[in-house]
Design a protein around this motif. Structure first.
Motif, mmCIF file in Angstrom:
data_model
loop_
_atom_site.group_PDB
_atom_site.id
_atom_site.type_symbol
_atom_site.label_atom_id
_atom_site.label_comp_id
_atom_site.label_asym_id
_atom_site.label_seq_id
_atom_site.Cartn_x
_atom_site.Cartn_y
_atom_site.Cartn_z
ATOM 1 N N ALA A 185 0.502 -1.471 0.022
ATOM 2 C CA ALA A 185 0.171 -0.643 0.037
ATOM 3 C C ALA A 185 1.126 1.450 -0.189
ATOM 4 C CB ALA A 185 -1.020 0.146 1.133
ATOM 5 N N GLN A 186 1.631 1.327 0.368
ATOM 6 C CA GLN A 186 2.754 2.266 0.576
ATOM 7 C C GLN A 186 3.631 2.731 -1.213
ATOM 8 O OE1 GLN A 186 6.335 2.572 3.593
ATOM 9 N NE2 GLN A 186 6.956 3.885 2.865
ATOM 10 N N ARG A 187 3.899 1.322 -1.060
ATOM 11 C CA ARG A 187 4.258 1.599 -2.942
ATOM 12 C C ARG A 187 3.306 2.526 -3.515
ATOM 13 N NH1 ARG A 187 7.142 -3.433 -1.451
ATOM 14 N NH2 ARG A 187 8.580 -3.581 -0.361
ATOM 15 N N ALA A 188 2.394 1.837 -3.495
ATOM 16 C CA ALA A 188 1.150 2.562 -4.816
ATOM 17 C C ALA A 188 1.273 3.910 -4.355
ATOM 18 C CB ALA A 188 -0.559 1.719 -4.472
ATOM 19 N N GLU A 189 1.367 3.938 -3.363
ATOM 20 C CA GLU A 189 2.273 6.440 -3.394
ATOM 21 C C GLU A 189 3.298 6.413 -4.069
ATOM 22 O OE1 GLU A 189 -0.614 10.470 -2.095
ATOM 23 O OE2 GLU A 189 -1.061 8.565 -1.439
ATOM 24 N N PRO A 190 3.173 6.927 -4.569
ATOM 25 C CA PRO A 190 5.407 7.369 -4.672
ATOM 26 C C PRO A 190 5.585 8.066 -3.197
ATOM 27 C CG PRO A 190 4.877 7.374 -6.486
ATOM 28 C CD PRO A 190 3.421 7.114 -5.786
ATOM 29 N N ALA A 191 6.711 8.634 -2.169
ATOM 30 C CA ALA A 191 6.901 9.127 -1.164
ATOM 31 C C ALA A 191 7.375 10.567 -2.368
ATOM 32 C CB ALA A 191 7.486 8.301 -0.352
ATOM 33 N N ARG A 192 7.225 11.574 -1.047
ATOM 34 C CA ARG A 192 7.222 13.146 -2.041
ATOM 35 C C ARG A 192 8.529 13.781 -0.448
ATOM 36 N NH1 ARG A 192 2.043 12.053 -3.890
ATOM 37 N NH2 ARG A 192 2.517 12.056 -6.437
ATOM 38 N N THR A 193 8.204 13.001 0.644
ATOM 39 C CA THR A 193 8.453 14.306 1.393
ATOM 40 C C THR A 193 8.908 12.238 2.313
ATOM 41 O OG1 THR A 193 6.867 14.368 2.923
ATOM 42 C CG2 THR A 193 6.740 15.861 1.006
ATOM 43 N N ALA A 194 10.307 13.207 2.669
ATOM 44 C CA ALA A 194 10.912 12.630 3.967
ATOM 45 C C ALA A 194 11.233 13.303 4.919
ATOM 46 C CB ALA A 194 12.421 11.640 3.153
ATOM 47 N N VAL A 195 9.911 13.251 6.346
ATOM 48 C CA VAL A 195 10.241 13.874 7.399
ATOM 49 C C VAL A 195 11.567 13.382 8.280
ATOM 50 C CG1 VAL A 195 8.868 15.330 9.537
ATOM 51 C CG2 VAL A 195 8.045 14.779 7.830
ATOM 52 N N LEU A 196 12.749 14.346 9.006
ATOM 53 C CA LEU A 196 14.014 13.720 10.286
ATOM 54 C C LEU A 196 13.543 13.942 11.143
ATOM 55 C CD1 LEU A 196 16.364 13.664 7.402
ATOM 56 C CD2 LEU A 196 15.485 11.909 7.975
ATOM 57 N N ALA A 197 13.809 13.788 11.830
ATOM 58 C CA ALA A 197 13.913 14.250 13.606
ATOM 59 C C ALA A 197 15.764 14.852 13.941
ATOM 60 C CB ALA A 197 13.811 13.379 14.532
ATOM 61 N N VAL A 198 15.485 16.174 13.893
ATOM 62 C CA VAL A 198 17.018 16.692 13.663
ATOM 63 C C VAL A 198 17.188 17.693 14.550
ATOM 64 C CG1 VAL A 198 18.308 18.429 12.084
ATOM 65 C CG2 VAL A 198 16.351 16.960 11.243
ATOM 66 N N PRO A 199 18.576 17.895 15.279
ATOM 67 C CA PRO A 199 18.715 19.071 16.311
ATOM 68 C C PRO A 199 18.524 20.297 15.708
ATOM 69 C CG PRO A 199 19.980 17.061 16.312
ATOM 70 C CD PRO A 199 19.984 16.628 15.170
ATOM 71 N N VAL A 200 17.954 21.163 16.929
ATOM 72 C CA VAL A 200 17.326 22.465 16.091
ATOM 73 C C VAL A 200 18.705 23.471 15.684
ATOM 74 C CG1 VAL A 200 17.613 23.746 18.365
ATOM 75 C CG2 VAL A 200 16.266 24.550 17.010
ATOM 76 N N ASP A 201 19.777 22.841 16.131
ATOM 77 C CA ASP A 201 21.113 23.565 15.589
ATOM 78 C C ASP A 201 21.472 23.200 14.529
ATOM 79 O OD1 ASP A 201 22.151 21.199 17.189
ATOM 80 O OD2 ASP A 201 23.349 22.338 18.375
ATOM 81 N N GLU A 202 20.954 21.750 13.458
ATOM 82 C CA GLU A 202 21.472 21.978 12.949
ATOM 83 C C GLU A 202 20.439 22.237 11.773
ATOM 84 O OE1 GLU A 202 22.582 17.607 13.352
ATOM 85 O OE2 GLU A 202 24.488 17.755 14.191
#
Length: 331
Positions: free
Chosen positions: A198-215
């Motif tokens: 089901a995930q592959r049925a719709e190509p991903a357009r964004t990736a959400v990453l957890a990033v330290p605020v100073d980076e």
């Protein structure tokens, strides 16, 4: 005959007196029996109405956007059990309401912050970057994976030797990729293959990453200035670059210098460093300022060009380029 009539009349009179006495006795016993018969009924009705439920309510006003302390909650026994209500103070303590709650208001799940925000550690921010099949490791990324973020910076076609690729951020957690996220993972026991399909049925357009605020500045400028590439890594691989081997990039805003007699201020960190910002030129050059061409003169021969005014002159015109400045000299 007269005697028989008198006897019947006497019998009827005695019977009437007996019935009257019996009726009088019944009339005196009826209230007692009625009270005894009706006595258990109110108790039964009262027992049915006294059914109560333990519900966590606000012991004092709870402002929106602030974590709820444990002493601001109490358990009350109410005759109602609202959907999503809590029965234990420890479960609701520490959660954050999305709206102001008055004292005595039952605390319910739909009144508290939920979703992806609860998966972000303190000092981190969730940042979305553009993604496609190549950038997202062939769409094999899953929420919860760890990745390295590489950046490719391309110069123009005449200066290919200045193009570069390097590690931008190391070991960052993937909070979401496409429609899948860590707060909406399929429960255990579901068909994992069906979920991936089901995930592959719709190509991903964004990736959400957890990033330290100073980076975050590095990631946002890198996404705007070059092409990002996510490299999947084993979650047990804890290796990261040694920050002591490289100088810190300068900030776009310079902090105020300490006054005479004041202690030297510590380097900027966290939100202060994020506030100071980062320039694209420093990201590209490693803090050496804008990219400058070598200070060498480039000589270009050109045919003589007559000027519009004045006598025609012949000779060579030489164009001298120094950095961003260009100057033509006639010989």
């Amino acid at each position: 005959m007269i005697n028989l009539t008198k006897i019947l009349a006497a019998i009827l009179v005695l019977l009437a007196i007996a019935l009257g006495g019996y009726a009088w006795m019944l009339s005196r016993q009826a209230p007692v029996q009625t009270a005894q018969a009706n006595g258990p009924a109110p108790a039964t009705v009262k027992a049915q109405q006294v059914l109560v439920y333990p519900v966590v309510v606000a012991a004092k006003p709870l402002p929106a956007g602030q974590a709820i302390p444990a002493d601001a909650l109490r358990v009350e026994r109410l005759t109602i059990n609202p959907a999503g209500a809590f029965q234990d103070v420890a479960v609701a303590a520490g959660r954050v309401p999305v709206l102001d709650l008055a004292e005595g208001t039952p605390v319910m799940e739909n009144q508290l912050v939920s979703g992806l925000a609860l998966r972000i550690a303190e000092g981190e921010r969730a940042v979305a970057v553009k993604a496609d099949e190549v950038m997202g490791v062939g769409n094999k990324l899953q929420p919860g994976d760890f990745v390295d973020v590489f950046i490719t910076l391309k110069s123009d076609g005449k200066d290919v030797d200045r193009s570069q690729a390097r590690l931008l951020l190391s070991r960052k957690r993937v909070l979401a990729f496409g429609n899948a996220s860590v707060d909406g993972l399929p429960p255990k026991g579901t068909d994992k293959a069906a979920a991936q399909q089901a995930q592959r049925a719709e190509p991903a357009r964004t990736a959400v990453l957890a990033v330290p605020v100073d980076e975050v500045n590095r990631l946002t400028i890198g996404d705007a200035s070059g092409r990002l590439m996510l490299a999947l890594r084993n979650p047990n691989d804890m290796s990261e670059p040694d920050p002591k081997l490289f100088a810190d990039l300068p900030t776009a805003l310079q902090p105020v210098q300490a006054k005479a007699g004041e202690a030297r201020r510590a380097p900027l960190e966290g939100l202060d460093r994020a506030q100071a910002g980062l320039t694209a030129a420093d990201l590209v050059t490693g803090g050496k300022g804008p990219a400058v061409r070598p200070q060498v003169a480039e000589v270009r021969a050109a045919s003589a060009v007559p000027r519009a005014a004045g006598p025609a002159r012949t000779g060579l015109q030489v164009e001298v380029i120094r950095g961003e400045r260009s100057e033509t000299v006639n010989y």
